[in-house]
Design an enzyme around this catalytic site. Structure first.
Site, PDB file in Angstrom:
ATOM      1  N   HIS A 154       0.841  -1.212   0.000  1.00 46.40           N
ATOM      2  CA  HIS A 154       0.000   0.000   0.000  1.00 46.40           C
ATOM      3  C   HIS A 154       0.876   1.262   0.000  1.00 46.40           C
ATOM      4  CE1 HIS A 154      -3.631   2.288   1.633  1.00 46.40           C
ATOM      5  NE2 HIS A 154      -2.648   3.099   1.975  1.00 46.40           N
ATOM      6  N   GLU A 155       1.876   1.298   0.891  1.00 53.39           N
ATOM      7  CA  GLU A 155       2.730   2.496   0.972  1.00 53.39           C
ATOM      8  C   GLU A 155       3.560   2.672  -0.302  1.00 53.39           C
ATOM      9  OE1 GLU A 155       2.101   4.639   3.041  1.00 53.39           O
ATOM     10  OE2 GLU A 155       1.020   3.480   4.561  1.00 53.39           O
ATOM     11  N   HIS A 158       1.506   4.423  -2.821  1.00 52.56           N
ATOM     12  CA  HIS A 158       1.537   5.887  -2.630  1.00 52.56           C
ATOM     13  C   HIS A 158       2.801   6.448  -3.268  1.00 52.56           C
ATOM     14  CE1 HIS A 158      -2.004   6.409  -0.267  1.00 52.56           C
ATOM     15  NE2 HIS A 158      -1.558   5.847   0.840  1.00 52.56           N
ATOM     16  N   HIS A 164      -5.832   7.302  -2.176  1.00 46.61           N
ATOM     17  CA  HIS A 164      -6.778   6.292  -1.701  1.00 46.61           C
ATOM     18  C   HIS A 164      -7.980   6.199  -2.634  1.00 46.61           C
ATOM     19  CE1 HIS A 164      -4.820   7.053   2.382  1.00 46.61           C
ATOM     20  NE2 HIS A 164      -4.437   5.880   1.931  1.00 46.61           N
ATOM     21  N   TYR A 213      -9.818   2.408   2.291  1.00 42.45           N
ATOM     22  CA  TYR A 213      -9.939   2.305   3.752  1.00 42.45           C
ATOM     23  C   TYR A 213     -10.906   1.202   4.142  1.00 42.45           C
ATOM     24  CZ  TYR A 213      -7.752   6.788   4.963  1.00 42.45           C
ATOM     25  OH  TYR A 213      -6.885   7.807   5.179  1.00 42.45           O
TER      26      TYR A 213
HETATM   27 ZN    ZN Z   1      -2.634   5.071   2.412  1.00 36.52          ZN
END
Ligand code: ZN
Length: 604
Positions: A154-155, A158, A164, A213
């Site tokens: 996930h990071e 980014h 998101h 999320y």
């Molecule tokens: Zn995130």
């Protein structure tokens, strides 16, 4: 009724003959998660972080427009630094995340060598990243509890320029935000971004995105969600951190113009007429591999249990002709880069126990002639179920691989050899694969705290180990999984205690397309100084000194370490984790000592 009784007996016989049942001892075990479900959602982990963050985990210089602006895209491979502040376990998991990117996309990574742009993985406060390539070197923080593969993937997304999923302009058509349930002051984490700022790469809203999320992010009251899907069925999939969704991959591969994944060489589920360019070779006596359609008597593996009489597999009949008849099925020509591959295949032997399936690799010499060698042989054994096999290959240069079916005893065969869902990737094979057939029956019949004992496996270094799997764990609705060392044939030459080894437990998603799999894994790393509670003995010492004798294996088992809430029953029934009612686990026990003090150019 009689027949039913007989069938039940056979099932019971299969279960009891395959695995040992035990009653789990909590006195000789350590549960990493204690008695409750661990929360890996990044907003929860980051709740006390002091670094100013946007959207919960992005450190964003103002005014930068990473996703649309191509100036912030990376060139591959991305130089990385593993800072020595990182936990050893995090370093190991970072490499797992890199390998997942390489298997499913063209994103690649390399050790830093003085480049202007790079990512420094560092243990700061919380899990967060800058967004896009800032062309000046940048940090990616993996703080406490961020050493989880999905979090790291996930990071990195980014860092690659992704925001998101729930910040998309069109999100209000798909999800509800419950503003009065959000911690006051945290509302900005649910901002939408304008489509002049971020782009969805022309893909639909993705509930299953690794960038979405979970329902309980930034909530005031643990009972109430802050974000739910308009279709309540889909709320359950929000916040999955197992692996990329298919739309995550589509967006990633579109943004970076990936033409093919880096390490995936070949895969085939035999669903199309072209059978992925494989070539069945006719033998003199006419036997050969045949592209066959699934039937209720003989289902394939790709769609087994999902669609009746659909799907295809390759079939080599062994019930006619003479013993020794054989035929080859050859792959198309391949150009491997890494000299190390893993061939994964599903196969089923329904003929004589003397039938054989031999895996070959052949290198094509400069004059065009192939020279080959047999690498592995899978034998029939009277068990007519689909099985998984891994064969490590070391093809170098222009080559192909081949399957050779050999008929063992046609007079005692009523079937043959079935082959399906083949994957060839330039990765290491798992060191231990444990298939538990009829897993639903264990879920239904095992009391809380009863476990299934795995066979003894050996790590590449030679350590013996095993797994205790609790179909119904002490946390309601979960499978528990606990790892232990066992005594073994190499113990005299092994180093004790076995510290700084990373244990990785993976539940395989059996989707036929490896890029679409969302296999789930947890990793922890052993600490050589760890003591057995209340003693001065070392936890990871030689099991014949600190363990207990188990007559079922004629071996000693060490203390266990693992998870009460390893994998939920709800997730187990999603996707293809329980395909064909088989639960397939991979278990690694890997030496991380070379990563302890990397000469990682930490002095910049
Ligand atoms: Zn995130």
């Amino acid at each position: 009724m009689q027949l039913l009784g007989l069938l039940c007996c056979m099932v019971l016989f299969t279960l009891s003959s395959t695995f040992t049942i035990g009653r789990f001892s909590r006195d000789t075990s350590h549960a990493i998660d204690g008695e409750k479900v661990m929360r890996w959602d990044i907003p929860f982990i980051n709740k006390d972080v002091k670094t100013p963050l946007v959207g919960g985990d992005m450190a964003l210089p103002p005014g930068r427009n990473a996703l649309i602006d191509k100036a912030y895209r990376w060139q591959f491979p991305i130089p990385y630094i593993l800072d020595n502040s990182l936990d050893l376990n995090a370093k190991g998991v970072i490499f797992q995340a890199f390998e997942t990117y390489r298997l499913k996309s063209c994103v690649d990574f390399k050790p830093y060598e003085g480049e202007k742009s790079f990512i420094r993985f560092e243990k700061l406060d919380g899990c967060w990243s800058m967004v896009g390539d800032l062309k000046e070197g940048q940090r990616l923080s993996l703080g406490e509890n961020c050493d989880y593969k999905g979090t790291i993937m996930h990071e990195i997304l980014h860092a690659l320029g992704f925001y998101h999923e729930q910040s998309r302009t069109d999100r209000d058509n798909y999800v509800n935000i419950w503003w009065n349930q959000i911690i006051p002051g945290m509302e900005h984490n649910f901002n939408k971004y304008d489509d002049s700022f971020i782009t969805d790469q022309n893909t639909p809203y993705d509930y299953e995105s690794i960038m979405h999320y979970g329902p309980y992010s930034f909530n005031v009251d643990p009972r109430y969600p802050t974000i739910t899907a308009k279709d309540p069925e889909l709320t359950h999939v929000l916040g999955q951190y197992n692996d990329f969704s298919s739309l995550d991959l589509l967006r990633l591969n579109r943004m970076y113009n990936c033409s093919a994944p880096l390490t995936l060489l070949d895969q085939c589920s035999f669903e199309t007429l072209g059978i992925c360019g494989m070539v069945p070779r006719n033998q003199e006596n006419g036997v050969q591999w045949v592209h066959s359609r699934s039937s209720s008597q003989s289902p394939d593996h790709t769609l087994v249990g999902q669609c009746r009489d659909a799907g295809h597999y390759m079939f080599f009949s062994t019930n006619s002709g003479k013993a020794g008849d054989s035929a080859f099925l050859e792959s198309r020509t391949l150009y491997p880069k890494r000299k190390l591959q893993c061939l994964q295949l599903f196969y089923k032997m329904t003929g004589s126990p003397k039938d054989k399936l031999v895996i070959w690799t052949k290198q094509i010499e400069s004059d065009g002639t192939p020279t080959g060698k047999a690498i592995a042989t899978l034998n029939g054994d009277g068990d007519h179920s689909w099985k998984i096999a891994h064969v490590p290959l070391s093809m170098n240069g222009k080559s192909f691989y081949a399957f050779q079916g050999i008929s063992g005893d046609p007079s005692h065969s009523s079937g043959g050899i079935l082959l399906d869902d083949v994957t060839l990737a330039e990765t290491r094979c798992p060191s231990a694969t444990w298939r538990i057939p009829n897993f639903s029956s264990y879920l239904a019949s095992y009391a809380v705290g009863e476990y299934i004992q795995s066979p003894r496996f050996y790590s590449p270094e030679g350590y013996g180990f095993g797994l205790q799997l609790l179909p119904n764990s002490y946390v309601n609705g979960y499978i528990g999984a606990f790892f232990h060392l066992t005594s073994g044939e190499n113990d005299k030459t092994m180093n004790w205690p076995a510290g700084n080894r990373q244990v990785t437990l993976t539940v395989l998603d059996q989707d036929p397309d490896v890029t679409q799999r969302q296999s789930f894994s947890y990793s922890f790393t052993t600490n050589g100084k760890q003591l057995i509670p209340g003693t001065d003995r070392l936890y990871w010492d030689d099991p014949s000194k600190v363990g207990t004798y188990d007559p079922s294996c004629d071996c000693y088992r060490g203390w266990t370490w693992g998870y009460n809430a390893f994998f939920s029953h709800f997730d187990l029934h999603r996707r293809s984790y329980l395909k064909n009612d088989d639960l397939i686990l991979f278990i690694e026990f890997e030496d991380l000592t070379p990563l302890i003090n990397q000469p990682a150019s930490n002095d910049i």
